[in-house]
Scaffold this active site. Structure first.
Site, mmCIF file in Angstrom:
data_model
loop_
_atom_site.group_PDB
_atom_site.id
_atom_site.type_symbol
_atom_site.label_atom_id
_atom_site.label_comp_id
_atom_site.label_asym_id
_atom_site.label_seq_id
_atom_site.Cartn_x
_atom_site.Cartn_y
_atom_site.Cartn_z
ATOM 1 N N GLU A 27 -6.275 -7.478 -0.631
ATOM 2 C CA GLU A 27 -6.532 -7.298 0.732
ATOM 3 C C GLU A 27 -7.934 -6.651 0.893
ATOM 4 O OE1 GLU A 27 -3.280 -5.437 3.130
ATOM 5 O OE2 GLU A 27 -4.852 -4.356 4.126
ATOM 6 N N GLU A 35 0.606 -1.280 0.033
ATOM 7 C CA GLU A 35 0.051 -0.140 -0.124
ATOM 8 C C GLU A 35 0.859 1.243 -0.037
ATOM 9 O OE1 GLU A 35 -2.617 -0.084 3.490
ATOM 10 O OE2 GLU A 35 -4.145 -1.495 2.224
#
Ligand code: MG
Length: 335
Positions: A251, A162
């Site tokens: 995710e 991320e």
């Protein structure tokens, strides 16, 4: 009496040896994955959508690395019928790859070896928010795994979990990804590489407007947390798909973006429908026992994977039902 028992035992042994396993494993069934247009496809070029859990950060001392073992992977395959699992290998200092490389590599290998044994796909995730600061460490990590496992269809490389909101796609993330992809492709020409996107892997629209070219089997990361992210993010994802890039939800959570809060069932159902409709593969955050909403396991759940449904949290039970019901193919090894 003794002779009778013996013959019963022999008979039972013969019977169990002669019973073939009727179901293929996921990897036997789908084989080498690839990207075709905006879809991830199997060895027959048919779109494939896989559902499973993500392990929590692997960092030494954070309490979740106890689940990086074969028993847990076996449980997930056998009890949840999951064809995929994600290993979230902590990239930074504080117990991660920068300070504890050997330990984290051993944890990753334990999960990868078990996944290969079970015929599952495994996402190897460089779990970082500042990966661009240490590209050489990421390159060394993926080169190791590409050399060791790149000929197996099981491995999926996720090179940057991320990137943050102010980490620019065009000038920072994309150049980082090109470096990583070049290094992996020099060893492994074909396994999927999943590229993180700006703003905690939400700005897939920016990647779609300026995609990576010159390499095959590249897909992009979309993350969502159902309590926080709603139709607006699905719109972005749809835009990216319509522009022609492939996405993988490496995710997602049933709760808020901070990993905590209540399970948002209604929003999760909308996301599940979206992922079904678009044949997205996904991994739920997180297979861990930390006391927070996103955890699938209640605190102090054993590390051996022999869990009953009582060990699962509200999110864990909900996600189990989603994962178990995802595929029409039975990978449980018996019928
Ligand atoms: Mg390969």
């Amino acid at each position: 009496m003794l002779a009778k028992s013996l013959s019963f035992i022999l008979c039972a042994a013969t019977l169990s040896l002669s019973l073939p396993s009727l179901a293929d494993t996921a990897v036997e069934h789908y084989g080498q994955l690839a990207v075709k247009g905006n879809r991830i496809v199997d060895q027959k070029s048919q779109p494939v959508s896989l559902a499973g859990p993500s392990l929590f950060w692997s960092n030494t001392g954070w309490g979740a690395d106890k689940y990086y073992n074969a028993d847990v992977v076996n449980y997930i395959q056998e009890q949840w019928n999951a064809p995929i699992i994600r290993a979230a290998i902590g990239a930074g200092l504080n117990g991660g790859m920068l300070s504890h490389a050997d330990e984290n590599i051993a944890k990753a290998e334990a999960v990868v070896d078990a996944a290969i044994n079970q015929g599952m796909y495994v996402i190897l995730d460089w779990h970082a928010h500042h990966a661009e600061d240490h590209p050489q460490n990421a390159i060394a990590f993926f080169e190791h795994f590409a050399r060791k496992y790149g000929e197996q269809p099981n491995i999926i490389y996720e090179i940057y979990n991320e990137p943050l909101a102010d980490t620019d796609w065009h000038t920072v993330i994309k150049p980082y990804a090109q470096k990583l992809i070049g290094a992996i492709r020099a060893i492994d020409p074909d396994n999927l590489i999943i590229v993180g996107t700006q703003t905690w892997s939400q700005d897939v629209d920016k990647a779609a407007d300026d995609p990576i070219t010159g390499y095959s089997n590249i897909a992009y990361t979309l993350h969502f947390y159902a309590g926080t992210h709603k139709a607006e993010l699905r719109k972005k994802a749809q835009y990216a798909l319509d522009k022609g890039i492939a996405l993988m939800v490496t995710e997602w959570g049933t709760v808020n973006a901070n990993g905590d809060g209540a399970v948002d069932r209604a929003s999760t159902e909308q996301w599940v429908a979206f992922m079904k409709r678009n044949q997205l593969s996904h991994a739920n955050w997180a297979l861990n026992d930390k006391k927070e909403g996103a955890s699938m396991l209640k605190p102090r759940a054993a590390a051996d994977g022999f869990w009953s449904d009582d060990d699962l949290t509200e999110s864990g039970s909900f996600v189990k039902s989603i994962v178990k019901g995802w595929s029409e193919v039975d990978f449980s090894g018996d019928e």
